[in-house]
Design an enzyme around this catalytic site. Structure first.
Site, short mmCIF file in Angstrom:
data_model
loop_
_atom_site.label_atom_id
_atom_site.label_comp_id
_atom_site.label_asym_id
_atom_site.label_seq_id
_atom_site.Cartn_x
_atom_site.Cartn_y
_atom_site.Cartn_z
N HIS A 29 0.82 -1.23 0.00
CA HIS A 29 0.00 0.00 0.00
C HIS A 29 0.85 1.27 0.00
O HIS A 29 0.63 2.19 -0.79
CB HIS A 29 -0.88 0.04 1.25
CG HIS A 29 -1.72 -1.18 1.48
ND1 HIS A 29 -2.90 -1.40 0.83
CD2 HIS A 29 -1.54 -2.25 2.29
CE1 HIS A 29 -3.43 -2.54 1.23
NE2 HIS A 29 -2.62 -3.08 2.12
C1 BDR Z 1 -1.94 0.55 5.93
O1 BDR Z 1 -2.00 -0.08 7.22
C2 BDR Z 1 -0.82 -0.81 7.44
O2 BDR Z 1 -1.13 -2.15 7.48
C3 BDR Z 1 0.12 -0.52 6.31
O3 BDR Z 1 1.38 -0.15 6.79
C4 BDR Z 1 -0.51 0.61 5.53
O4 BDR Z 1 0.02 1.86 5.87
C5 BDR Z 1 -2.82 -0.20 4.95
O5 BDR Z 1 -4.13 -0.17 5.38
#
Ligand code: BDR
Ligand code: CA
Length: 314
Positions: free
Chosen positions: A243
């Site tokens: 992400h």
């Molecule tokens: C976000 O939440 C965390 O799991 C990851 O680092 C990312 O920033 C995705 O929803």
């Protein structure tokens, strides 16, 4: 071309690690500092992870600063993979840098004020809960003048959330902070799950990242391997998302993405706290919500930039 001046606010985290490496390796980015917030893991573990990633990338010139330890109002929640904690030495090595003594919030305030004075507003890349940035904007609202944009990984509009069915983790973990940042009058570029889940790194992509030869790529591939995000039931095909690097990828190659202007909001109480919503018909939109990504282009950019960082540091 003048380099983009960026502060990266993060809660590392595996995909945070990819974003940190990309930012550290990008010649187009003048990375002023890495500010750490509690999120995926407790603040101390996230800080240690950030310090070791910076050491691994050979960029001891970039300060790492500890920020806010808990959400503004809600009970603390960590990521689904909170058990990762501090990355194991086996995966990322033991070498580290010493964090700066200044608090992350005062660093953001100081840098944004200086940027406003110089007439060169900076970019805040936010890839964790928004607690640090909200604190800076709430304590000193005038710093908004020194912030060109907040480029944020967070939210879910058409996709279901993943931390809960209704919310994406970064927003869910500190919805009040998100509400402050969304309403601060600073241009917002948002990368919700709707777009981040369109690009899936397959096992072959992970092998390619690890095979590029240097320590950062090997560490990232090992982390991705150990903390596999693939979910056939959800994505319907092999692979898992990264992400956070989308924010950095957009700074480097905005043409890989498409988005729509909108005004966004967040639910801060009740059973659906952390749920984000967008009005795409608002006459005065204050945000751009990213909707589409060129998947192969994005995966190639992440892979190439991590490989380039390795060449520099070998
Ligand atoms: C976000 O939440 C965390 O799991 C990851 O680092 C990312 O920033 C995705 O929803
Ligand atoms: Ca993150």
């Amino acid at each position: 071309m003048s380099r983009q001046r960026v502060i990266l606010d993060t809660d590392p985290g595996v995909d945070d690690a990819a974003a940190i490496f990309m930012a550290l390796g990008a010649p187009e980015i003048d990375l002023l500092g890495i500010t750490v917030v509690a999120g995926n893991v407790p603040l101390g573990a996230g800080l240690e992870n950030a310090c070791r990633l910076v050491a691994l990338a050979g960029r001891r010139d970039v300060p790492v600063l500890a920020g806010v330890e808990r959400p503004l109002l809600r009970d603390q929640v960590y990521g689904r993979y909170a058990a990762i904690g501090a990355f194991s030495e086996r995966l990322v090595g033991a070498d580290s840098v010493t964090p700066a003594s200044e608090h992350a919030v005062s660093f953001i305030v100081r840098q944004a004020r200086a940027a406003a004075r110089a007439g060169r507003p900076l970019t805040l890349c936010a890839i964790g809960p928004l607690s640090n940035i909200a604190m800076a904007l709430r304590l000193h609202p005038e710093v908004a003048e020194g912030i060109a944009r907040v480029v944020c990984m967070g939210g879910a509009f058409t996709a279901l959330g993943h931390r809960t069915p209704w919310a994406e983790f970064n927003i869910y973990a500190d919805p009040h902070a998100a509400q402050i940042v969304f309403g601060a009058g600073v241009p917002l570029v948002l990368f919700p799950l709707d777009v981040t889940m369109q690009a899936l790194f397959t096992p072959a992509d992970v092998v390619r990242i690890g095979a590029t030869g240097g320590a950062p790529g090997r560490a990232l591939a090992a982390l991705m391997d150990e903390h596999d995000r693939s979910d056939m039931a959800r994505y319907g095909r092999p692979g898992g998302p990264l992400h956070d690097p989308m924010t950095i990828a957009w700074l480097l190659e905005p043409g890989l993405f498409a988005g729509r202007p909108a005004t966004v909001g967040v639910q801060v109480g009740g059973a659906t706290s952390g749920h984000t919503f967008a009005d795409f018909n608002d006459d005065s939109p204050r945000a751009t919500v990213m909707t589409d990504v060129d998947e192969p282009g994005y995966i190639a950019l992440v892979t190439d930039r991590i490989a380039a960082l390795e060449e520099e540091t070998q």
